[in-house]
Design a protein around this motif. Structure first.
Motif, PDB file in Angstrom:
ATOM      1  N   SER A 245      10.897 -88.936   4.057  1.00  0.00           N
ATOM      2  CA  SER A 245       9.509 -88.738   3.398  1.00  0.00           C
ATOM      3  C   SER A 245       8.701 -88.904   5.051  1.00  0.00           C
ATOM      4  CB  SER A 245       9.159 -89.947   2.604  1.00  0.00           C
ATOM      5  OG  SER A 245       7.778 -89.652   2.851  1.00  0.00           O
ATOM      6  N   GLY A 246       7.646 -89.058   4.400  1.00  0.00           N
ATOM      7  CA  GLY A 246       6.588 -88.782   6.342  1.00  0.00           C
ATOM      8  C   GLY A 246       6.063 -90.805   6.282  1.00  0.00           C
ATOM      9  N   ASP A 247       6.795 -91.452   5.422  1.00  0.00           N
ATOM     10  CA  ASP A 247       6.607 -92.534   6.093  1.00  0.00           C
ATOM     11  C   ASP A 247       7.209 -93.561   6.457  1.00  0.00           C
ATOM     12  OD1 ASP A 247       8.920 -92.958   3.805  1.00  0.00           O
ATOM     13  OD2 ASP A 247       7.801 -93.701   2.507  1.00  0.00           O
ATOM     14  N   GLY A 248       8.591 -92.626   6.997  1.00  0.00           N
ATOM     15  CA  GLY A 248       9.722 -92.803   7.622  1.00  0.00           C
ATOM     16  C   GLY A 248      10.846 -93.599   6.828  1.00  0.00           C
ATOM     17  N   TRP A 249      10.596 -93.418   5.769  1.00  0.00           N
ATOM     18  CA  TRP A 249      11.842 -94.377   5.457  1.00  0.00           C
ATOM     19  C   TRP A 249      12.760 -93.650   5.163  1.00  0.00           C
ATOM     20  CZ3 TRP A 249      13.338 -99.650   4.976  1.00  0.00           C
ATOM     21  CH2 TRP A 249      11.830 -99.811   5.323  1.00  0.00           C
ATOM     22  N   LEU A 250      13.996 -93.770   4.774  1.00  0.00           N
ATOM     23  CA  LEU A 250      15.785 -93.402   3.617  1.00  0.00           C
ATOM     24  C   LEU A 250      16.283 -93.798   3.390  1.00  0.00           C
ATOM     25  CD1 LEU A 250      18.063 -91.049   3.989  1.00  0.00           C
ATOM     26  CD2 LEU A 250      18.894 -92.675   5.473  1.00  0.00           C
ATOM     27  N   HIS A 251      15.939 -93.764   1.753  1.00  0.00           N
ATOM     28  CA  HIS A 251      16.284 -94.305   0.614  1.00  0.00           C
ATOM     29  C   HIS A 251      17.463 -93.881  -0.213  1.00  0.00           C
ATOM     30  CE1 HIS A 251      13.005 -97.019   1.213  1.00  0.00           C
ATOM     31  NE2 HIS A 251      12.297 -95.995   0.747  1.00  0.00           N
TER      32      HIS A 251
ATOM     33  N   TYR B 185      19.476 -93.992  -3.112  1.00  0.00           N
ATOM     34  CA  TYR B 185      19.807 -94.807  -5.073  1.00  0.00           C
ATOM     35  C   TYR B 185      21.372 -93.576  -5.497  1.00  0.00           C
ATOM     36  CZ  TYR B 185      14.681 -94.391  -3.627  1.00  0.00           C
ATOM     37  OH  TYR B 185      13.681 -94.602  -3.332  1.00  0.00           O
ATOM     38  N   HIS B 186      21.972 -94.715  -6.578  1.00  0.00           N
ATOM     39  CA  HIS B 186      22.055 -94.419  -7.584  1.00  0.00           C
ATOM     40  C   HIS B 186      21.846 -93.359  -8.857  1.00  0.00           C
ATOM     41  CE1 HIS B 186      25.612 -94.920  -9.957  1.00  0.00           C
ATOM     42  NE2 HIS B 186      27.126 -95.372  -9.302  1.00  0.00           N
ATOM     43  N   THR B 187      22.886 -92.534  -9.205  1.00  0.00           N
ATOM     44  CA  THR B 187      22.804 -91.597  -9.813  1.00  0.00           C
ATOM     45  C   THR B 187      22.810 -91.496 -11.397  1.00  0.00           C
ATOM     46  OG1 THR B 187      24.394 -90.261  -9.984  1.00  0.00           O
ATOM     47  CG2 THR B 187      22.677 -89.280  -8.130  1.00  0.00           C
ATOM     48  N   ARG B 188      23.075 -93.087 -11.549  1.00  0.00           N
ATOM     49  CA  ARG B 188      23.344 -93.481 -13.230  1.00  0.00           C
ATOM     50  C   ARG B 188      22.443 -94.450 -12.906  1.00  0.00           C
ATOM     51  NH1 ARG B 188      29.630 -92.244 -14.119  1.00  0.00           N
ATOM     52  NH2 ARG B 188      29.861 -90.309 -13.388  1.00  0.00           N
ATOM     53  N   THR B 189      22.835 -95.772 -11.807  1.00  0.00           N
ATOM     54  CA  THR B 189      21.615 -97.050 -12.918  1.00  0.00           C
ATOM     55  C   THR B 189      20.268 -96.618 -11.942  1.00  0.00           C
ATOM     56  OG1 THR B 189      22.533 -97.711 -10.755  1.00  0.00           O
ATOM     57  CG2 THR B 189      24.283 -97.862 -12.299  1.00  0.00           C
ATOM     58  N   TYR B 190      19.549 -95.479 -11.078  1.00  0.00           N
ATOM     59  CA  TYR B 190      19.349 -95.906 -10.601  1.00  0.00           C
ATOM     60  C   TYR B 190      18.569 -96.445  -9.323  1.00  0.00           C
ATOM     61  CZ  TYR B 190      18.971 -92.666 -15.138  1.00  0.00           C
ATOM     62  OH  TYR B 190      19.039 -92.666 -16.059  1.00  0.00           O
ATOM     63  N   GLU B 191      19.259 -97.214  -9.346  1.00  0.00           N
ATOM     64  CA  GLU B 191      19.129 -98.670  -8.630  1.00  0.00           C
ATOM     65  C   GLU B 191      19.546 -97.682  -7.114  1.00  0.00           C
ATOM     66  OE1 GLU B 191      18.532-101.463  -8.960  1.00  0.00           O
ATOM     67  OE2 GLU B 191      18.615-101.526 -10.765  1.00  0.00           O
ATOM     68  N   ARG B 192      17.879 -98.239  -5.560  1.00  0.00           N
ATOM     69  CA  ARG B 192      17.967 -98.280  -4.531  1.00  0.00           C
ATOM     70  C   ARG B 192      18.741 -99.288  -3.859  1.00  0.00           C
ATOM     71  NH1 ARG B 192      12.645 -99.942  -3.099  1.00  0.00           N
ATOM     72  NH2 ARG B 192      13.319-102.287  -2.385  1.00  0.00           N
ATOM     73  N   LEU B 193      19.971 -99.000  -3.488  1.00  0.00           N
ATOM     74  CA  LEU B 193      21.042 -99.445  -2.806  1.00  0.00           C
ATOM     75  C   LEU B 193      20.340 -99.392  -1.605  1.00  0.00           C
ATOM     76  CD1 LEU B 193      23.606 -96.866  -4.209  1.00  0.00           C
ATOM     77  CD2 LEU B 193      23.373 -98.707  -5.472  1.00  0.00           C
ATOM     78  N   TRP B 194      20.221 -98.464  -0.585  1.00  0.00           N
ATOM     79  CA  TRP B 194      19.926 -99.266   0.985  1.00  0.00           C
ATOM     80  C   TRP B 194      19.050 -97.714   1.456  1.00  0.00           C
ATOM     81  CZ3 TRP B 194      20.473 -97.161   6.063  1.00  0.00           C
ATOM     82  CH2 TRP B 194      20.817 -97.995   6.977  1.00  0.00           C
ATOM     83  N   SER B 195      17.872 -98.796   2.152  1.00  0.00           N
ATOM     84  CA  SER B 195      17.007 -97.695   3.177  1.00  0.00           C
ATOM     85  C   SER B 195      17.206 -98.753   4.423  1.00  0.00           C
ATOM     86  CB  SER B 195      16.186 -98.571   2.906  1.00  0.00           C
ATOM     87  OG  SER B 195      15.683 -98.374   1.279  1.00  0.00           O
ATOM     88  N   TRP B 196      16.366 -97.085   5.398  1.00  0.00           N
ATOM     89  CA  TRP B 196      16.435 -97.419   7.128  1.00  0.00           C
ATOM     90  C   TRP B 196      14.990 -97.027   6.822  1.00  0.00           C
ATOM     91  CZ3 TRP B 196      16.209 -93.799  10.687  1.00  0.00           C
ATOM     92  CH2 TRP B 196      16.914 -94.134  11.812  1.00  0.00           C
ATOM     93  N   PHE B 197      14.590 -97.702   8.360  1.00  0.00           N
ATOM     94  CA  PHE B 197      12.349 -97.486   8.883  1.00  0.00           C
ATOM     95  C   PHE B 197      13.581 -96.288  10.171  1.00  0.00           C
ATOM     96  CE2 PHE B 197       9.120 -98.452  10.882  1.00  0.00           C
ATOM     97  CZ  PHE B 197       8.367 -97.241   9.469  1.00  0.00           C
ATOM     98  N   ALA B 198      12.290 -95.463  10.817  1.00  0.00           N
ATOM     99  CA  ALA B 198      12.858 -94.516  11.604  1.00  0.00           C
ATOM    100  C   ALA B 198      11.826 -94.809  12.568  1.00  0.00           C
ATOM    101  CB  ALA B 198      12.294 -92.815  11.045  1.00  0.00           C
ATOM    102  N   GLY B 199      10.803 -95.541  12.456  1.00  0.00           N
ATOM    103  CA  GLY B 199       9.696 -96.213  13.349  1.00  0.00           C
ATOM    104  C   GLY B 199       8.840 -95.742  13.330  1.00  0.00           C
ATOM    105  N   SER B 200       7.980 -96.888  13.239  1.00  0.00           N
ATOM    106  CA  SER B 200       5.960 -96.544  13.580  1.00  0.00           C
ATOM    107  C   SER B 200       5.718 -95.330  14.202  1.00  0.00           C
ATOM    108  CB  SER B 200       5.102 -98.000  13.678  1.00  0.00           C
ATOM    109  OG  SER B 200       5.780 -98.991  12.541  1.00  0.00           O
ATOM    110  N   ASP B 201       6.251 -95.277  15.885  1.00  0.00           N
ATOM    111  CA  ASP B 201       5.981 -93.722  15.831  1.00  0.00           C
ATOM    112  C   ASP B 201       6.098 -92.664  15.164  1.00  0.00           C
ATOM    113  OD1 ASP B 201       4.007 -92.765  17.788  1.00  0.00           O
ATOM    114  OD2 ASP B 201       5.886 -93.253  19.787  1.00  0.00           O
ATOM    115  N   LYS B 202       5.762 -91.743  14.928  1.00  0.00           N
ATOM    116  CA  LYS B 202       6.219 -90.251  14.485  1.00  0.00           C
ATOM    117  C   LYS B 202       7.480 -90.758  13.273  1.00  0.00           C
ATOM    118  CE  LYS B 202       5.242 -87.665  18.688  1.00  0.00           C
ATOM    119  NZ  LYS B 202       4.367 -86.685  18.170  1.00  0.00           N
TER     120      LYS B 202
ATOM    121  N   GLY C 263       8.444 -89.336  10.401  1.00  0.00           N
ATOM    122  CA  GLY C 263       8.797 -88.788   9.916  1.00  0.00           C
ATOM    123  C   GLY C 263      10.180 -88.678   9.542  1.00  0.00           C
ATOM    124  N   VAL C 264      10.800 -88.007   8.295  1.00  0.00           N
ATOM    125  CA  VAL C 264      12.286 -87.848   7.914  1.00  0.00           C
ATOM    126  C   VAL C 264      12.323 -86.499   7.651  1.00  0.00           C
ATOM    127  CG1 VAL C 264      14.552 -88.537   7.672  1.00  0.00           C
ATOM    128  CG2 VAL C 264      13.037 -90.129   6.978  1.00  0.00           C
TER     129      VAL C 264
END
Length: 606
Positions: free
Chosen positions: A524-530, A532-549, A551-552
């Motif tokens: 997303s444009g908020d800088g996050w990669l998320h 998810y598991h497609t069966r439990t719908y759980e968010r498994l892990w996230s990574w942030f691209a940084g505050s300056d520019k 967008g992913v």
């Protein structure tokens, strides 16, 4: 010498204002102007108006006013420091004007009110500077304007005002939203002052080593596209705004769980693929053998290069508009291109020549997709999908239903159903396993007339993808992402929304399933990669691209002989490669046995 009199019509002015309203996000105002001014009947309404056109014309008007006021070049005009305004007369003065207070509408938007940052904040910046310099966070689908921010993917015009019921029965989730731990450090309630500390680039949890993500620094501008080679798994292609394509030779990730991949050597650089002022790269697509890479660009020239970085062939057939999509056929014999000029081109790869140019669309062609080795589909801003065959000059089937521009089309793994997503806030699923000219003569009898409509998003749906994890006795799953800041998982047969992923705070640009279909990732444009598991719908892990520019822009997921990694094209001028096997949550026995919350990496505040 007689000069022709210049006449400004009300239709021209209204269409310019209408385009400005759309770009600024004032959809209701645009809707009212379109209907009260009866713009649908205006000959100007069908013309392509570049984003920022009204601002640019007003900027030129101010330059004319300056020339008109200072033509004498006397002492007063030479030392004049008074500013020019569109609504106030200019009076020459040696004193600089007092600074004006910022307009109320330029204040920051409360993220509780909406998941989408309205475009009018960006346009306010244009008004203040009177130059068409777009904000760096919006990779919106608009016409090419030289900017310092991310490139616009395609022109956007004639968009209807979207009144979408976000609580329809077909879109209601069976599962309540996740109880999520806060992950947005820059969020603050309206009653509190914003924090001064910004979150650094890195994992969203406190336990994952930051080296799990290998950062490739070589691009000088925003990276828009990336693609793993389907055969040579260590080869990764990436393309940036300055028309540079890099071919990275990635090392094999170490099998030791405590060791991480080292940076590769210098990439093969196809520099200045485009010499044009606006040469932003829009598409990278490998052929099935992994020997050729098709490159789409804003300069309208198709380029196909080899895996060693040399040009295989190029052609300027799309002379009137950018190329938005490139797609090799499943057997590698053909290549499709989609362009702003409204055409779809079919290229013979072995002969290095144009085979056919299809002119079915009445507006720009935005995406193409192969259904099988000799049948393909094209989608456009005219709200139509055309089904065509390589040996026929005209379309064999037209799919009509969307109320606005169609952004993407994708066929399911079996080639029997086609999914499309649109600016009208919906996604459609069409049956394409029994196409025939005869069936189209009687509406309702054709198998492709059986359509499933997915409703629930309240903004443009930008991405759609099929899940290959399809156990016997279950319906195929499909996912969509939207500029409303959410992604949704659907039952593709019943149209039921199974879950809504609400973690992002800005428009989503990327959505990709893992090759085995068990996970889905969003960017997303908020800088996050998320992830998810497609069966439990759980968010498994996230990574942030940084505050300056932050967008992913694009995600590609690779699984090959035990290698499991994700590539990301980032606005911060980097390519990120995540070694998924190094994530604890993917190695844990609890996770592999189906546990959910106990194995989920906990996201903390920085």
């Amino acid at each position: 010498m007689a000069f022709e009199q210049k006449i400004l019509t009300a239709d021209e002015i209204n269409c310019l204002i209408y385009s400005y309203f759309q770009d600024a996000g004032f959809n209701h105002s645009a809707f009212a102007l379109r209907n009260e001014g009866r713009l649908q009947k205006s000959p100007c309404f069908e013309k392509h108006i570049r984003r920022g056109e009204l601002i640019e014309l007003l900027s030129k008007a101010l330059l004319y006013l300056e020339v008109e006021s200072h033509w004498r070049n006397d002492e007063m005009t030479s030392n004049c420091k008074s500013s020019f305004s569109l609504i106030e007369p200019h009076v020459c003065s040696p004193d600089a004007p007092a600074p004006k207070p910022a307009p109320v509408s330029a204040t920051a938007m409360d993220v509780q009110e909406s998941n989408v940052i309205p475009l009018h904040e960006q346009v306010l910046k244009q008004n203040q500077s009177l130059t068409p310099n777009l904000d760096g966070h919006g990779k919106r689908k608009t016409s090419p304007v030289p900017t310092d921010g991310p490139a616009e993917k395609r022109p956007r015009r004639n968009s209807v005002d979207m009144e979408i019921d976000g609580h329809s029965d077909s879109a209601r989730s069976r599962t309540p939203p996740n109880e999520l731990t806060p992950i947005y450090d820059n969020y603050h309630p309206p009653s509190q002052k914003p924090r001064t500390v910004t979150r650094p680039q890195g994992p969203g949890d406190l336990t994952t080593d930051a080296e799990v993500v290998l950062l490739l620094s070589g691009h000088k501008t925003e990276v828009f596209v990336c693609a793993f080679n389907p055969k040579h798994h260590n080869l990764l292609a990436s393309g940036s705004k300055d028309a540079v394509v890099h071919l990275w030779d990635l090392p094999d990730p170490p099998t030791d769980p405590w060791s991480f991949a080292q940076a590769p050597g210098e990439p093969i650089a196809l520099e200045n693929v485009s010499k044009a002022l606006q040469g932003d790269l829009t598409s990278l697509n490998w052929n099935p053998e992994g020997t050729l890479l098709a490159i789409g660009s804003y300069d309208s020239v198709l380029r196909v290069c080899t895996s060693q970085g040399s040009i295989y062939f190029s052609h300027p057939q799309h002379q009137k508009g950018p190329i938005f999509a490139t797609r090799f056929s499943k057997n590698g014999a053909w290549l499709l291109t989609a362009s702003l000029d409204g055409t779809t081109c079919l290229w013979d790869i072995q002969e290095k020549r144009l085979h056919k140019q299809y002119r079915c669309h009445k507006d720009c062609c935005l995406d193409v997709e192969w259904l099988n080795d000799d049948t393909f589909a094209s989608a456009g801003a005219d709200m139509c999908i055309f089904i065509m065959r390589v040996d026929e000059d005209e379309s064999i089937k037209t799919l009509i239903g969307h109320k606005d521009e169609i952004n993407m089309i994708r066929v399911n793994p079996s080639g029997t159903r086609l999914a499309s997503c649109s600016d009208d806030g919906t996604a459609y699923i069409w049956k394409v396993d029994n196409l025939s000219n005869a069936g189209d003569a009687i509406p309702g009898l054709s198998a492709s007339d059986q359509v499933v409509v997915l409703r629930g998003h309240n903004h443009s749906v930008s991405t759609v993808g099929w899940c290959v994890d399809h156990p016997a006795g279950t319906n195929e799953l499909i996912a969509t992402s939207s500029f409303d800041g959410t992604a949704r998982l659907w039952d593709s047969v019943t149209g039921e929304c199974l879950h809504v992923f609400r973690d992002h705070r800005r428009p989503l640009y990327a959505l990709t399933f893992s090759p085995d279909g068990k996970f889905v990732s969003t960017g997303s444009g908020d800088g996050w990669l998320h992830i998810y598991h497609t069966r439990t719908y759980e968010r498994l892990w996230s990574w942030f691209a940084g505050s300056d520019k932050p967008g992913v822009f694009e995600i590609d997921w690779q699984e090959h002989n035990g290698v499991n990694r994700i590539a990301m094209a980032l606005e911060c001028r980097q390519v990120a490669v995540l070694d998924v096997n190094k994530l604890d949550v993917f190695r844990s026995p609890e996770f592999s046995s189906g546990a959910d919350a106990q194995s989920t990496a906990r996201i903390e505040d920085a």
